[in-house]
Design a protein around this motif. Structure first.
Motif, PDB file in Angstrom:
ATOM      1  N   GLY A  79       3.145   7.401  15.128  1.00  0.00           N
ATOM      2  CA  GLY A  79       3.081   8.475  15.701  1.00  0.00           C
ATOM      3  C   GLY A  79       4.419   9.420  15.726  1.00  0.00           C
ATOM      4  O   GLY A  79       5.438   8.646  16.063  1.00  0.00           O
ATOM      5  N   LEU A  80       4.692  10.532  15.430  1.00  0.00           N
ATOM      6  CA  LEU A  80       5.818  11.152  15.435  1.00  0.00           C
ATOM      7  C   LEU A  80       5.999  11.976  16.487  1.00  0.00           C
ATOM      8  O   LEU A  80       7.068  12.511  16.609  1.00  0.00           O
ATOM      9  N   ASN A  81       5.312  12.317  17.390  1.00  0.00           N
ATOM     10  CA  ASN A  81       5.484  13.009  18.435  1.00  0.00           C
ATOM     11  C   ASN A  81       4.591  12.570  19.745  1.00  0.00           C
ATOM     12  O   ASN A  81       3.549  13.192  19.839  1.00  0.00           O
ATOM     13  N   PRO A  82       5.023  11.536  20.561  1.00  0.00           N
ATOM     14  CA  PRO A  82       6.299  10.801  20.405  1.00  0.00           C
ATOM     15  C   PRO A  82       6.462   9.957  19.272  1.00  0.00           C
ATOM     16  O   PRO A  82       5.342   9.454  18.766  1.00  0.00           O
ATOM     17  N   VAL A  83       7.657   9.410  18.993  1.00  0.00           N
ATOM     18  CA  VAL A  83       7.660   8.390  18.117  1.00  0.00           C
ATOM     19  C   VAL A  83       7.251   6.965  18.649  1.00  0.00           C
ATOM     20  O   VAL A  83       7.761   6.548  19.427  1.00  0.00           O
ATOM     21  N   GLN A  84       6.291   6.381  18.067  1.00  0.00           N
ATOM     22  CA  GLN A  84       5.554   5.122  18.569  1.00  0.00           C
ATOM     23  C   GLN A  84       4.623   4.621  17.467  1.00  0.00           C
ATOM     24  O   GLN A  84       4.264   5.386  16.615  1.00  0.00           O
ATOM     25  N   VAL A 114      12.408   0.949   9.931  1.00  0.00           N
ATOM     26  CA  VAL A 114      11.687   2.242   9.875  1.00  0.00           C
ATOM     27  C   VAL A 114      12.031   3.168  11.244  1.00  0.00           C
ATOM     28  O   VAL A 114      12.305   4.280  11.174  1.00  0.00           O
ATOM     29  N   MET A 115      11.770   2.246  12.250  1.00  0.00           N
ATOM     30  CA  MET A 115      12.004   3.190  13.694  1.00  0.00           C
ATOM     31  C   MET A 115      13.579   3.826  13.787  1.00  0.00           C
ATOM     32  O   MET A 115      13.431   4.726  14.258  1.00  0.00           O
ATOM     33  N   ASP A 116      14.513   2.984  13.321  1.00  0.00           N
ATOM     34  CA  ASP A 116      15.776   3.536  13.253  1.00  0.00           C
ATOM     35  C   ASP A 116      16.098   4.609  12.617  1.00  0.00           C
ATOM     36  O   ASP A 116      17.029   5.138  12.702  1.00  0.00           O
ATOM     37  N   LYS A 117      15.292   4.905  11.395  1.00  0.00           N
ATOM     38  CA  LYS A 117      15.374   5.924  10.458  1.00  0.00           C
ATOM     39  C   LYS A 117      14.668   7.204  10.882  1.00  0.00           C
ATOM     40  O   LYS A 117      14.897   8.298  10.374  1.00  0.00           O
ATOM     41  N   ASP A 119      14.411  10.464  13.077  1.00  0.00           N
ATOM     42  CA  ASP A 119      15.178  11.070  13.769  1.00  0.00           C
ATOM     43  C   ASP A 119      14.450  11.733  15.187  1.00  0.00           C
ATOM     44  O   ASP A 119      13.317  11.437  15.463  1.00  0.00           O
ATOM     45  N   ASP A 120      15.232  12.421  15.941  1.00  0.00           N
ATOM     46  CA  ASP A 120      14.580  12.704  17.178  1.00  0.00           C
ATOM     47  C   ASP A 120      13.439  14.140  17.208  1.00  0.00           C
ATOM     48  O   ASP A 120      12.661  14.046  18.059  1.00  0.00           O
ATOM     49  N   ASN A 121      13.386  14.563  15.858  1.00  0.00           N
ATOM     50  CA  ASN A 121      12.381  15.493  15.891  1.00  0.00           C
ATOM     51  C   ASN A 121      11.022  14.917  15.103  1.00  0.00           C
ATOM     52  O   ASN A 121      10.221  15.482  14.617  1.00  0.00           O
ATOM     53  N   GLY A 122      11.157  13.452  15.091  1.00  0.00           N
ATOM     54  CA  GLY A 122      10.082  12.942  14.364  1.00  0.00           C
ATOM     55  C   GLY A 122      10.163  12.785  12.651  1.00  0.00           C
ATOM     56  O   GLY A 122       9.063  12.572  12.095  1.00  0.00           O
TER      57      GLY A 122
END
Length: 146
Positions: A79-84, A114-117, A119-122
């Motif tokens: 999920g990109l918003n929030p990232v999870q 993957v999670m490290d790459k 960004d804050d905008n998903g």
């Protein structure tokens, strides 16, 4: 088996010519494995199970990891918003004779990279390329290799 061996080798050759891979190995030890992360698809047998989660989180991406030492592809939905992570990942053999499954450590490394790459905008730039030693990993995207 890497999903796009040719593309991985081209980037590796550029990094070798610049001395990046030699410098990495000098500092962190020999490269023991390579991993490539690309956009993927949810396996049909998992789609029904994941559908409720995907409806609740309409902004998501599927990523797959392939390795030069394994015939298994690892995948997950993020999920990109929030990232999870939206669900447990999966392992899929790439060939009829799949060989040894990836260990839990490699699966965790895949998720971490993957999670490290993201960004804050998903946003995530794919593919992701990783060269991995016993001590560390060199992880880049196409946009970072310059």
């Amino acid at each position: 088996m890497l999903k796009d061996q040719r593309k991985f080798d081209e980037l590796g050759q550029k990094l070798f010519m610049k001395g990046v891979l030699q410098d990495f190995e000098q500092k962190h030890g020999p490269i023991k494995g390579r991993m490539m992360v690309t956009e993927g698809k949810i396996p049909p047998e998992m789609l029904t199970k994941l559908q409720p989660e995907l409806v609740k989180n309409p902004n998501w991406i599927v990523v797959e990891g392939s390795f030069d030492f394994s015939n298994y592809m690892i995948g997950m939905v993020i999920g990109l918003n929030p990232v999870q992570s939206l669900a447990n990942g999966w392992l899929i053999p790439q060939l009829n004779h799949s060989g040894v499954k990836l260990s839990q450590n490699w699966q965790e490394l895949f998720m971490e990279k993957v999670m490290d790459k993201i960004d804050d905008n998903g946003h995530i730039d794919l593919p992701i390329y990783s060269w991995i030693s016993d001590k560390s990993g060199l992880t880049l995207t196409d946009k970072e290799d310059k």
